[in-house]
Scaffold this active site. Structure first.
Site, short mmCIF file in Angstrom:
data_model
loop_
_atom_site.label_atom_id
_atom_site.label_comp_id
_atom_site.label_asym_id
_atom_site.label_seq_id
_atom_site.Cartn_x
_atom_site.Cartn_y
_atom_site.Cartn_z
N LYS A 244 0.22 -14.58 -11.59
CA LYS A 244 -1.44 -13.96 -11.80
C LYS A 244 -2.80 -14.81 -12.07
CE LYS A 244 0.42 -9.98 -9.83
NZ LYS A 244 -0.32 -9.59 -9.37
N TYR B 143 5.71 -13.82 -14.16
CA TYR B 143 4.75 -13.23 -13.40
C TYR B 143 3.11 -13.65 -13.74
CZ TYR B 143 2.30 -8.31 -12.86
OH TYR B 143 1.26 -7.74 -12.70
N ARG C 291 2.53 2.43 -2.36
CA ARG C 291 2.60 3.48 -3.77
C ARG C 291 1.99 2.66 -4.97
NH1 ARG C 291 8.15 1.61 -6.42
NH2 ARG C 291 7.52 0.03 -7.72
N ALA D 33 0.94 -1.16 0.09
CA ALA D 33 0.22 0.14 0.30
C ALA D 33 0.23 0.99 -0.19
CB ALA D 33 -0.93 -0.11 1.02
P1 NAI Z 1 4.16 -1.29 -8.16
O1 NAI Z 1 5.40 -1.73 -8.04
O2 NAI Z 1 3.72 0.76 -8.00
O3 NAI Z 1 3.14 -1.68 -6.50
C1 NAI Z 1 3.99 -2.75 -5.52
C2 NAI Z 1 3.26 -2.66 -4.20
O4 NAI Z 1 4.03 -3.24 -3.71
C3 NAI Z 1 4.87 -1.46 -4.07
O5 NAI Z 1 3.87 -0.94 -3.11
C4 NAI Z 1 5.86 -2.43 -2.73
O6 NAI Z 1 6.51 -2.38 -1.92
C5 NAI Z 1 4.76 -3.89 -2.35
N1 NAI Z 1 5.77 -5.30 -2.20
C6 NAI Z 1 6.45 -5.62 -3.82
N2 NAI Z 1 6.83 -7.10 -2.76
C7 NAI Z 1 6.50 -6.80 -1.70
C8 NAI Z 1 6.64 -7.70 -0.50
N3 NAI Z 1 7.24 -8.60 -0.31
N4 NAI Z 1 5.72 -7.46 0.56
C9 NAI Z 1 4.89 -6.30 1.21
N5 NAI Z 1 4.80 -5.38 -0.25
C10 NAI Z 1 5.52 -6.00 -1.17
O7 NAI Z 1 2.89 -1.79 -9.20
P2 NAI Z 1 1.50 -1.05 -8.53
O8 NAI Z 1 1.56 -0.85 -10.48
O9 NAI Z 1 0.99 -0.35 -8.31
O10 NAI Z 1 0.86 -3.08 -8.80
C11 NAI Z 1 0.07 -3.93 -7.71
C12 NAI Z 1 -0.63 -4.85 -7.92
O11 NAI Z 1 -1.15 -4.74 -9.52
C13 NAI Z 1 0.75 -5.31 -8.44
O12 NAI Z 1 0.51 -7.32 -7.80
C14 NAI Z 1 0.60 -5.98 -10.29
O13 NAI Z 1 1.47 -7.07 -9.78
C15 NAI Z 1 -0.55 -5.33 -10.59
N6 NAI Z 1 -0.92 -4.90 -11.48
C16 NAI Z 1 -0.45 -4.19 -12.03
C17 NAI Z 1 -0.63 -3.44 -13.07
C18 NAI Z 1 -0.42 -2.47 -13.85
O14 NAI Z 1 -0.23 -2.37 -15.57
N7 NAI Z 1 0.08 -1.50 -13.31
C19 NAI Z 1 -1.55 -4.43 -14.07
C20 NAI Z 1 -2.06 -5.64 -13.87
C21 NAI Z 1 -1.41 -5.83 -12.69
#
Ligand code: NAI
Length: 250
Positions: free
Chosen positions: A162, A158, A20, A18
């Site tokens: 998913k 990935y 970012r 949460a």
């Molecule tokens: P982001 O990289 O901006 O945020 C990911 C968040 O997960 C960050 O806050 C990070 O600190 C946290 N995180 C990563 N590893 C962690 C761990 N081991 N423990 C706790 N927190 C952890 O990515 P975004 O774009 O906000 O993605 C959020 C979700 O949405 C992800 O699951 C991503 O796969 C999914 N998603 C994103 C898409 C996109 O186009 N941005 C498309 C489809 C799915």
């Protein structure tokens, strides 16, 4: 007060990853809706900074956990349960990418993505399920991806993680449905966040051409879908994957 859930019940919604991107937008948006929110992430400082941007920060509490570490997740859920009056929802959002063509993808890159995206989602679900079953209510919303449905060159790890989330969602829905707990997935398409910011211009242009609604998604596009899954209106929906992608995958 609603019997079905929703912000009126004051049940806490947990959002992982949460600090970012999508997770932050969901956490702040759900808090603005009136839910008490538990923000989970690896860095308490970053979570607190994100919380500071909320209209009503008092509605949000922050908890540090690496979701790929079972003991971290158990400790965070214990702390959240101690602080919360009730738990309404869990949004399993945290996720990572470590891209590479399958022949060059290292075992470490494979494992890291599976550990965070899939196993982390399992750890949180496992930790919260007993409480939701005791409550006889709860909403689990897993953030999958259209890549888990359609696949993508360079993202075998990935995509597998998913797709695994989609299958786990159905199994958890079958297991917990008898206790009034629903489990659904959201499969976003291309959302403008830090995760997608580094993609080459050519990839972005090609992707845009494949989106019937002719724009990339904003984090607010996902808030509506998650809000719906947490709401009384979704009380009879479970085991489903809602694609939110401007029509890219159908
Ligand atoms: P982001 O990289 O901006 O945020 C990911 C968040 O997960 C960050 O806050 C990070 O600190 C946290 N995180 C990563 N590893 C962690 C761990 N081991 N423990 C706790 N927190 C952890 O990515 P975004 O774009 O906000 O993605 C959020 C979700 O949405 C992800 O699951 C991503 O796969 C999914 N998603 C994103 C898409 C996109 O186009 N941005 C498309 C489809 C799915």
């Amino acid at each position: 007060m609603s019997e079905q859930g929703g912000a009126q019940t004051r049940g806490t919604v947990i959002v992982t990853g949460a600090n970012r991107g999508i997770g932050k937008a969901l956490a702040l948006g759900l808090a603005a809706d009136g839910y008490p929110v538990a923000m989970v992430g690896r860095s308490l400082d970053k979570l607190e900074a994100a919380r500071g941007e909320a209209a009503d920060p008092d509605r949000i509490r922050c908890y540090a956990a690496d979701i790929a570490r079972h003991e971290d997740v158990q400790a965070a859920v214990k702390a959240i349960e101690a602080d919360a009056e009730a738990i309404h929802g869990l949004v399993n959002n945290a996720g990572i990418t470590r891209d590479g063509l399958v022949m060059r993808l290292s075992p470490e890159q494979w494992q890291e993505v599976l550990d965070v995206n899939l196993t982390g989602t399992f750890f949180f679900t496992r930790a919260i399920a007993p409480l939701m079953m005791r409550q006889r209510s709860g909403r689990i919303v897993n953030i999958s991806s259209v890549i888990g449905l359609a696949g993508n060159a360079g993202q075998a790890n990935y995509a597998a993680s998913k797709a695994g989330i989609v299958a786990m969602t159905k199994s958890v829905a079958r297991e917990l449905g008898g206790r009034g707990v629903t489990c659904n997935a959201i499969a976003p398409g291309f959302i403008e966040t830090d995760m997608t910011a580094d993609l080459p211009e050519k990839v972005r242009t090609d992707m845009l051409k494949s989106i019937p609604l002719k724009r990339f998604g904003a984090v607010s596009d996902l808030l509506g879908a998650v809000r719906f899954m947490l709401s009384p209106d979704a009380a009879w929906i479970t085991g489903q994957t809602l694609v939110v992608d401007g029509g890219m995958v159908m």
